[in-house]
Design a protein around this motif. Structure first.
Motif, PDB file in Angstrom:
ATOM      1  N   VAL A  13       0.817  -1.217   0.000  1.00  0.00           N
ATOM      2  CA  VAL A  13       0.000   0.000   0.000  1.00  0.00           C
ATOM      3  C   VAL A  13       0.848   1.264   0.000  1.00  0.00           C
ATOM      4  O   VAL A  13       0.349   2.347  -0.288  1.00  0.00           O
ATOM      5  N   ARG A  17       0.263   5.022   2.413  1.00  0.00           N
ATOM      6  CA  ARG A  17      -0.990   4.446   1.886  1.00  0.00           C
ATOM      7  C   ARG A  17      -1.338   5.027   0.509  1.00  0.00           C
ATOM      8  O   ARG A  17      -2.501   5.261   0.185  1.00  0.00           O
ATOM      9  N   LYS A  20      -3.881   2.849  -1.516  1.00  0.00           N
ATOM     10  CA  LYS A  20      -5.252   2.985  -1.004  1.00  0.00           C
ATOM     11  C   LYS A  20      -5.884   4.283  -1.523  1.00  0.00           C
ATOM     12  O   LYS A  20      -7.019   4.278  -2.029  1.00  0.00           O
ATOM     13  N   LYS A  21      -5.145   5.357  -1.401  1.00  0.00           N
ATOM     14  CA  LYS A  21      -5.706   6.668  -1.742  1.00  0.00           C
ATOM     15  C   LYS A  21      -6.016   6.782  -3.229  1.00  0.00           C
ATOM     16  O   LYS A  21      -7.060   7.319  -3.622  1.00  0.00           O
ATOM     17  N   GLU A  24      -9.104   4.435  -4.176  1.00  0.00           N
ATOM     18  CA  GLU A  24     -10.382   4.995  -3.714  1.00  0.00           C
ATOM     19  C   GLU A  24     -10.736   6.254  -4.488  1.00  0.00           C
ATOM     20  O   GLU A  24     -11.918   6.522  -4.738  1.00  0.00           O
ATOM     21  N   TYR A  67      -5.927  -5.413  -4.942  1.00  0.00           N
ATOM     22  CA  TYR A  67      -6.980  -5.757  -3.987  1.00  0.00           C
ATOM     23  C   TYR A  67      -6.601  -6.953  -3.128  1.00  0.00           C
ATOM     24  O   TYR A  67      -6.601  -6.884  -1.912  1.00  0.00           O
ATOM     25  N   TRP A 514       0.490   1.793   9.358  1.00  0.00           N
ATOM     26  CA  TRP A 514      -0.705   1.191   8.781  1.00  0.00           C
ATOM     27  C   TRP A 514      -0.409  -0.199   8.222  1.00  0.00           C
ATOM     28  O   TRP A 514       0.668  -0.452   7.689  1.00  0.00           O
ATOM     29  N   GLN A 516      -2.439  -3.364   5.849  1.00  0.00           N
ATOM     30  CA  GLN A 516      -3.598  -3.687   5.011  1.00  0.00           C
ATOM     31  C   GLN A 516      -4.448  -4.765   5.678  1.00  0.00           C
ATOM     32  O   GLN A 516      -3.939  -5.777   6.146  1.00  0.00           O
ATOM     33  N   THR A 520      -8.702  -1.949   0.095  1.00  0.00           N
ATOM     34  CA  THR A 520      -7.998  -0.707   0.406  1.00  0.00           C
ATOM     35  C   THR A 520      -8.111  -0.336   1.880  1.00  0.00           C
ATOM     36  O   THR A 520      -7.628   0.719   2.288  1.00  0.00           O
ATOM     37  N   ARG A 521      -8.732  -1.184   2.664  1.00  0.00           N
ATOM     38  CA  ARG A 521      -8.915  -0.918   4.092  1.00  0.00           C
ATOM     39  C   ARG A 521      -7.612  -1.190   4.848  1.00  0.00           C
ATOM     40  O   ARG A 521      -7.041  -2.280   4.736  1.00  0.00           O
ATOM     41  N   CYS A 522      -7.139  -0.183   5.589  1.00  0.00           N
ATOM     42  CA  CYS A 522      -5.934  -0.335   6.395  1.00  0.00           C
ATOM     43  C   CYS A 522      -6.247  -0.042   7.856  1.00  0.00           C
ATOM     44  O   CYS A 522      -7.157   0.733   8.165  1.00  0.00           O
ATOM     45  N   THR A 737     -17.154   2.465   7.281  1.00  0.00           N
ATOM     46  CA  THR A 737     -16.458   2.666   6.012  1.00  0.00           C
ATOM     47  C   THR A 737     -17.383   2.948   4.835  1.00  0.00           C
ATOM     48  O   THR A 737     -16.913   3.172   3.720  1.00  0.00           O
TER      49      THR A 737
END
Length: 762
Positions: A13, A17, A20-21, A24, A67, A514, A516, A520-522, A737
């Motif tokens: 990630v 992150r 993730k960013k 999203e 993912y 962080w 994972q 994308t959830r950390c 979330t």
């Protein structure tokens, strides 16, 4: 020749992150797919270069994923159900995201595939679906593209694949049944892996790592034969100079090592952290094939504490007493630890020197390889100073309280059936009561106000006023749609574990560590540094305020002791059992204060109870359940009979521990079931489950909005297995979330569905 070094996998990630960013942002339409791909490419290059500069010889590629690596493997093998193919996306990434999180739009409406915990970690994988062996064929170029991408940077990587045995054992049919590992399926799967290895031989790969963590589980009839049937043609078809590394982790393969050894892999990676004694015993008993190098997994990929070099070197030397072909490796992928301690200087050097995140563990691998080649007294002395026992002192008050516990502290009276009758009278709820799991969407506004408070840009008084406004609004909305048991929304909480840790003695917190969890959830787990006790009441003020704003039942929301420990970085100097009991006493204090404040329903989440269940069934009770289940009972055993205790669990396999869950002696349990096709209902029915239950009726990890009819159908399936008097209606997890645009229509449909079904069963 210096000792070979290897890393099983690396976090993907990014240190901030970044992945993730950008993903999203792509989902929201704020960036293009090309921008997302560019960010991913930059991260891969950065991570490969970091490992190269650290002196790692075998650097992994194809450990990257947008993912999930198991989902990537399903796509690689062509195991993509037709309903996702029918969406006809123009690119592979959108198909991947639809499988992982569902899709609802102009191209169709599909739910996501099930999601489960990755062995005993807090990482979640997408469960592959496969009905037809003939569908299996090499269907993606991702592993080859990333190998070539690294080569263009001058970095010769070791491609990593989820192994065929693990993939097939994790996969399910469309009817949620285990695959039958028949000859046709085994041959078809092996043929694809043969083709993959042939392609890597053409590209000039030196090593290919195939991960088979499922080997550390108990074996069922036919498992060993299936493993052999898969690998005999794969090994026979090796061509060029490609060497095959069988990578195992999260436990031992003592019961199958003889078979593995006889097959003649070029390398076998063994976990000497979680499977040390059994793996060493197997090596001593059966020796090592003349063609095989043992990759000694001595650097822990699942904790943040510095490696004890003396202990690791002892393992390496023991392996060397059996074979001189030994490499030094991480015990598992570093996916499960934060990126780097850089930026965590606020903890202070005296604290930070005890920690090693992914980047620092690269140095530990290199150090151990160097020490295995030649002793360095200065490096060893410096390392051993970290383990002299002076890091933390015991808290006498905590120890005294633990020592005073008796059997009565772990048992609630009266019996559950009697309590449930009293609770029905006290709460006066309708049949099939509706509720949520606890949290509501944490909007940008909520996060921004919390950040202002943290930076000193907002006074505590102003922040509290803002939170009260959020609570008032969410209560009003819940009342409007007709939910029966309300929650206050948890807007004041950054995380269900970190928030509690911040109000407990004995915890430390990082700025950017962080890890994972899924997609994308950390998460940013806190660190258990010393003995734990409650510093002050944690949730009482907000729960009492919320109850004062409504005539309906308000549910108090707590995180349970097992989950707090499992979702923190635990100490290594005392047992997990002792740490959990300390946490249980702290949360017990909070439970009793909530009850005294007039809260009649208290939910103590144990979302991660199953997570650390040992992988070998023979260890379940003696090493875990015999203390984890009583720890939960310790939390709630002193409340009044009329106080209703709820718990919640998510994204795990519950069937085989359903009686242990009942033994937690909660009054109500809610759990994830929507992605598991409600298969847990059969186990509940067979076990004569006494606890009232709320199997999740829709998946909150997907952006799609379930219809009323869809939820009614789900409720009907539940009532086929559980008596209506024991059923609660709720989503499968918290709503933190999700966005408000998805949350409220979904909940409106949930309430309408429950009301419609209620009229038919009354």
């Amino acid at each position: 020749m210096s000792t070979l070094t290897s890393v099983s996998g690396f976090p993907r990630v990014g240190c901030n992150r970044e992945l993730k960013k950008v993903i999203e942002a792509y989902w929201k339409g704020a960036v293009s797919l090309e921008e997302g791909r560019a960010t991913a490419k930059e991260l891969r290059a950065k991570h490969w270069t970091l490992q190269k500069n650290a002196g790692i010889n075998l650097i992994p590629s194809n450990d990257f994923s947008y993912y999930d690596q198991v989902l990537d493997t399903a796509i690689l093998l062509g195991a993509v159900p037709q309903r996702y193919r029918d969406l006809n996306f123009d690119n592979a990434e959108d198909t991947l995201f639809a499988i992982g999180r569902g899709y609802q739009g102009e191209k169709g409406d599909v739910t996501a595939l099930p999601m489960k915990k990755w062995f005993t970690t807090n990482y979640h994988y997408i469960v592959p679906e496969l009905d037809d062996a003939s569908a299996l064929q090499l269907s993606s170029t991702k592993p080859f593209d990333e190998f070539e991408e690294a080569k263009a940077l001058g970095i010769h990587t070791k491609p990593v694949l989820v192994g065929p045995y693990t993939f097939l054992k994790l996969a399910r049919t469309s009817a949620a049944e285990e695959l039958e590992l028949n000859d046709e399926l085994l041959e078809a799967t092996a043929a694809v892996y043969v083709e993959i290895l042939e392609r890597f031989a053409q590209l000039g790969a030196s090593w290919v790592q195939i991960d088979e963590p499922y080997l550390v589980l108990d074996k069922e009839d036919g498992d060993v034969a299936a493993f052999q049937a898969l690998y005999e043609p794969i090994l026979a078809a090796r061509s060029g100079d490609v060497k095959l590394l069988l990578n195992t982790y999260f436990g031992n393969i003592g019961d199958v090592y003889e078979t593995v050894n006889a097959l003649g892999f070029d390398g076998v990676a063994l976990d000497f952290i979680e499977g040390r004694e059994e793996n060493l015993a197997a090596l001593k008993k059966f020796g090592v094939n003349d063609a095989t190098t043992i990759f000694a997994g001595v650097v822990n990929g699942r904790n943040i504490w510095r490696n004890n070099y003396a202990v690791s070197l002892d393992v390496i030397n023991t392996v060397r007493s059996v074979t001189d072909r030994v490499a030094v490796s991480t015990a598992s992928s570093l996916l499960h630890v934060p990126f780097s301690t850089a930026g965590e200087e606020a903890l202070g050097e005296d604290v930070l020197k005890h920690f090693a995140f992914a980047s620092e563990k690269l140095g530990e691998v290199r150090d151990l390889a160097n020490l295995a080649d030649a002793a360095d007294d200065e490096v060893l002395r410096s390392n051993q100073a970290l383990f002299d026992g002076s890091r933390v002192s015991a808290d006498p008050a905590v120890q005294t309280r633990l020592d005073a516990l008796t059997a009565a502290d772990f048992k609630r009276e009266p019996a559950r059936a009697e309590r449930q009758a009293l609770q029905r009278e006290a709460l006066n709820l309708p049949l099939l009561p509706t509720t949520t799991i606890g949290s509501f969407p944490q909007t940008k506004e909520v996060r921004a106000e919390r950040a202002k408070l943290r930076k000193g840009e907002l006074t505590r008084e102003a922040y509290d006023t803002f939170i009260k406004q959020q609570i008032d609004e969410v209560i009003r909305h819940q009342e409007e749609i007709g939910l029966d048991v309300l929650v206050h929304g948890e807007f004041e909480r950054n995380d269900m574990v970190e928030y509690f840790g911040q109000n407990l003695n004995g915890f430390l917190f990082t700025k950017n560590a962080w890890v994972q969890s899924y997609g994308t959830r950390c998460v940013k787990p806190p660190i258990v540094w010393g003995d734990v006790s409650r510093a002050n009441p944690i949730t009482v003020e907000w729960s009492a305020y919320a109850q004062s704003r409504t005539d309906r039942v308000m549910k108090g929301m707590l995180t349970g002791p097992v989950t707090i420990l499992n979702w923190s970085w635990p100490r290594e100097d005392i047992t997990h059992e002792r740490q959990t009991q300390q946490l249980a006493l702290a949360i017990r204090d909070e439970v009793l204060d909530l009850e005294a404040a007039g809260i009649k329903v208290i939910q103590i989440d144990e979302a991660a109870l199953r997570e650390k269940l040992p992988l070998r069934r023979s260890d379940w009770h003696s090493q875990y359940l015999d203390w984890a289940i009583p720890a939960f009972r310790l939390v709630h055993s002193a409340v009044k009979p009329s106080t209703q205790i709820h718990t919640h669990m998510c994204y795990s396999k519950f069937n085989d521990i359903i009686r242990d869950i009942d033994a937690m002696d909660a009054d109500v349990i809610s759990f994830e079931a929507s992605r598991g096709d409600l298969v847990v209902l059969d186990a509940i029915e067979a076990a004569n489950f006494e606890t009232e239950a709320g199997p999740g009726v829709y998946d909150i990890h997907s952006p799609r909005i379930p219809s009323q009819a869809e939820i009614e159908e789900r409720i009907g399936e539940i009532l086929d297995k559980i008596d209506a008097s024991k059923v609660w209606i709720n989503p499968d997890c918290g709503l933190k979330t999700r966005g408000n645009a998805e949350t409220w229509p979904s909940l409106e449909n949930l309430v309408k569905a429950a009301q419609a079904v209620r009229t038919r069963v009354v």
